[in-house]
Design an enzyme around this catalytic site. Structure first.
Site, PDB file in Angstrom:
ATOM      1  CG  ASP A 132     -12.711  -6.498   5.335  1.00  0.00           C
ATOM      2  OD1 ASP A 132     -12.285  -5.451   6.167  1.00  0.00           O
ATOM      3  OD2 ASP A 132     -13.334  -6.027   4.486  1.00  0.00           O
ATOM      4  CG  ASP A 176      -7.266  -4.154   3.838  1.00  0.00           C
ATOM      5  OD1 ASP A 176      -8.186  -3.856   4.678  1.00  0.00           O
ATOM      6  OD2 ASP A 176      -6.993  -3.701   2.691  1.00  0.00           O
ATOM      7  CG  ASP A 224      -2.146 -19.950   0.410  1.00  0.00           C
ATOM      8  OD1 ASP A 224      -1.561 -20.072   1.459  1.00  0.00           O
ATOM      9  OD2 ASP A 224      -1.968 -20.460  -0.558  1.00  0.00           O
ATOM     10  CE  LYS A 268       1.284 -17.772  -1.893  1.00  0.00           C
ATOM     11  NZ  LYS A 268       0.310 -19.126  -1.635  1.00  0.00           N
ATOM     12  CE1 TYR A 307      -2.854  -3.004   0.248  1.00  0.00           C
ATOM     13  CE2 TYR A 307      -4.133  -2.118   1.976  1.00  0.00           C
ATOM     14  CZ  TYR A 307      -4.017  -2.975   1.184  1.00  0.00           C
ATOM     15  OH  TYR A 307      -5.034  -4.171   0.825  1.00  0.00           O
TER      16      TYR A 307
END
Ligand code: IPM
Ligand code: MG
Length: 360
Positions: free
Chosen positions: A255, A251, A227, A195, A146
């Site tokens: 959620d 992020d 994942d 990852k 970001y």
């Protein structure tokens, strides 16, 4: 105590939910003999409308001068709002990212707890919901994808967009230390999510987390691929205590974690730098579709105000009082539309604020 709180109500449901959190803070001040002075600041779409930009130097300076910042939410409907016709760095979200960076708020704490009263609103199977969960997502907030360089250009006649994901070891170390410190006050387990089977930044992440872990022999830790973590969150959320991860993964996973608590309207958050200063906001968005209708759930914002009292003002008693007041409102059957179930009392945003304030 006398404290200065900068208030950014923002866009969409922001003004409604922040008003309820201020109502609760005022009640805390009255009960515990404090004075909270508020200063309202513009950021996001409302700042674009007034100043032409989502974040001004004035907002940054006034936020810095306060003891803490309480925020609602920013942004609008990306398909219809004129804000999204502006270049990317002039849109509401750029204001929030710029403010986090300017205030060096690198540590984002997002607690996801399944309240027993809200088990019915949890979308997971009953046997999973019955086990409950209580996790703290620690999201790195000022680095990674970001904040890396980005561009859109033509390469050999083909439009090509590039975003870059960079982390240095210091950025990883400081958030890892925060995660292990918090784990020491909880169930002493850290799951570091990356990852590392693909990304260099994740391989560095793993190496630095391992170094930090050595300093905390009492904390058990594990690495998990992002994942797999997305899958484990819906399969067995009770396994998690502190989930430590980089900006974009955090992020997305936060959620997901909020949804399994029953509603995104329940998830508080604190964004901290290396002092007592912090910015407190619900994890959810500005929900433009229900803005101005007095039906948003103010609980995430009220719980964010509780985090403000606890982390920036060292007011543990007061923070406990707010959290207990929320629990009591839920126990007594009060529900906003998003968490409504049969036999409960449906209330508006402002009525929920009234009920919780009265419970203080
Ligand atoms: C959040 C939001 C923001 C983020 C957006 C609005 C820039 O999704 O706080 O999770 O991605 O950090
Ligand atoms: Mg988000």
């Amino acid at each position: 105590m006398n404290k200065k709180i900068a208030v950014i109500k923002g866009d969409g449901i922001g003004p409604e939910i922040v008003t309820e959190a201020m109502k609760v803070l005022d009640k805390v001040a009255e009960k515990f003999g404090h004075t909270f002075e508020y200063e309202q600041l513009l950021m996001g779409g409302c700042s674009i409308d007034v100043n032409g930009v989502p974040l001004t130097d004035e907002t940054i300076a006034k936020a810095k001068a306060a003891d803490a910042v309480l925020m609602g939410s920013i942004g609008g409907n990306t398909a219809t709002s004129p804000w999204y016709k502006l270049p990317a760095d002039k849109r509401p979200e750029a204001g929030l990212l710029g403010l986090r960076k300017a205030l060096n708020l690198f540590a984002n704490l997002r607690p996801a707890v399944l309240y027993s009263e809200l088990k019915g609103a949890c979308p997971l199977k009953e046997e999973i919901a019955d086990r409950g969960f209580d996790m703290m997502i620690m999201r790195e907030l000022t680095g990674g994808l970001y904040f890396g360089a980005r561009k859109t250009e033509e390469v050999d006649g083909v439009v090509t967009a590039t975003d870059t994901l960079t982390y240095n070891e210091n950025e990883i170390r400081r958030i890892a230390i925060r995660a292990f410190d918090i784990a020491m006050k909880r169930r002493k387990k850290v799951t570091s999510v990356d990852k590392a089977n693909v990304l260099d930044s994740s391989r560095l992440w793993r190496k630095v987390v391992e170094e930090v872990a050595k300093e905390y022999p009492e904390v058990s830790y594990e690495h998990m691929l992002v994942d797999n973590c997305a899958m484990q969150l819906v399969k067995d959320p009770a396994q998690f205590d502190v989930v430590l991860t980089e900006n974009m993964f955090g992020d997305i996973l936060s959620d997901e974690a909020s949804m399994i608590t029953g509603s995104i309207g329940m998830l508080a958050s604190a964004s901290l730098n290396d002092t007592k200063f912090g910015l407190y906001e619900p994890s959810g968005g500005s929900a433009p579709d229900i803005a101005g209708q007095n039906k948003a759930n103010p609980i995430a914002t009220i719980l964010s105000a509780a985090m403000l009292l606890r982390y920036s003002f060292d007011m543990d008693k007061e923070a406990d009082a707010v959290e207990n007041a929320v629990n009591k409102a839920l126990k007594d059957g009060y529900r906003t539309g998003d968490i409504m179930s049969e036999g409960m009392k449906k209330v508006s945003c402002s009525e929920m604020g009234d009920v919780i304030a009265a419970n203080i």
